[in-house]
Scaffold this motif. Structure first.
Motif, PDB file in Angstrom:
ATOM      1  N   VAL A   6       2.243   0.437  -5.089  1.00 15.67           N
ATOM      2  CA  VAL A   6       1.666  -0.495  -4.554  1.00 15.67           C
ATOM      3  C   VAL A   6       1.643  -1.577  -4.098  1.00 15.67           C
ATOM      4  N   HIS A   9       4.892  -2.743  -2.751  1.00 18.56           N
ATOM      5  CA  HIS A   9       5.376  -2.686  -0.776  1.00 18.56           C
ATOM      6  C   HIS A   9       4.237  -3.480  -0.208  1.00 18.56           C
ATOM      7  N   LEU A  10       2.938  -3.942  -1.205  1.00 19.70           N
ATOM      8  CA  LEU A  10       2.320  -5.119   0.107  1.00 19.70           C
ATOM      9  C   LEU A  10       2.273  -6.434  -1.071  1.00 19.70           C
ATOM     10  N   ASP A  16       2.467  -5.203   4.449  1.00 14.38           N
ATOM     11  CA  ASP A  16       3.293  -4.423   3.833  1.00 14.38           C
ATOM     12  C   ASP A  16       4.609  -4.908   4.385  1.00 14.38           C
ATOM     13  N   TYR A 139      -2.891   1.480   1.204  1.00 17.26           N
ATOM     14  CA  TYR A 139      -1.788   1.292   1.525  1.00 17.26           C
ATOM     15  C   TYR A 139      -1.808   2.760   1.935  1.00 17.26           C
ATOM     16  N   TYR A 140      -2.411   3.939   2.505  1.00 22.30           N
ATOM     17  CA  TYR A 140      -2.190   4.863   2.536  1.00 22.30           C
ATOM     18  C   TYR A 140      -3.171   4.872   3.967  1.00 22.30           C
ATOM     19  N   GLN A 142      -2.536   1.847   6.087  1.00 24.19           N
ATOM     20  CA  GLN A 142      -2.120   1.111   6.663  1.00 24.19           C
ATOM     21  C   GLN A 142      -1.003   1.744   6.889  1.00 24.19           C
ATOM     22  N   VAL A 143      -0.286   2.617   5.891  1.00 19.70           N
ATOM     23  CA  VAL A 143       1.457   3.246   6.611  1.00 19.70           C
ATOM     24  C   VAL A 143       1.436   4.226   7.114  1.00 19.70           C
TER      25      VAL A 143
END
Length: 148
Positions: A6, A9-10, A16, A139-140, A142-143
């Motif tokens: 993560v 990614h962030l 993101d 993360y899951y 917002q993706v």
């Protein structure tokens, strides 16, 4: 996905980077490059279409924007070639000074250095949400949403 993944990614502020239009290895860059390839020499076709569809008069401008997306060069805020258009972001460097991965992990969160107005509200929401449900879970979450 693990916490360490993560982090790739962030950004420290919680946005993101991988889904940013400027990210050097992002999907927007890849799709834009592919669309340029598929369109090839579309300019003469666009010109023919302008009589019935005047919007195609703007094809050259569209093509320039598409090229810009295809030329994304930002490494993300944790990389060496940060090209983030948000120039007022203190988190890009502050997280290193404070030895934290995300703003909400800092003892001074929420500080006055980070953003103003609507961007600050979004920053607060993102970091409060990560603190509430966890970084990986956020993360899951917002993706699944549009990046912009």
């Amino acid at each position: 996905m693990e916490y360490s993944d993560v982090l790739k990614h962030l950004s420290p502020c919680g946005l993101d980077c991988v889904r940013c239009a400027d990210y050097e290895q992002g999907e927007i860059k890849q799709l834009s490059s592919r669309l340029i390839q598929l369109l090839g020499n579309y300019k003469p076709v666009a010109k023919m279409k302008t009589e019935k569809q005047p919007i195609f008069n703007d094809y050259p401008q569209f093509n320039e924007i598409l090229k810009s997306f295809a030329n994304g060069i930002c490494s993300g805020c944790r990389g060496e070639n940060v090209q983030c258009p948000i120039t007022t972001c203190a988190a890009k460097t502050c997280h290193k000074d404070k030895s934290v991965d995300f703003c909400f992990q800092c003892a001074e969160y929420p500080c006055d250095k980070q953003f103003t107005g609507r961007l600050r509200d979004r920053w607060r929401y993102i970091n409060d949400r990560m603190k509430e449900i966890g970084v990986v879970e956020y993360y899951y979450e917002q993706v699944k949403l549009p990046r912009y």
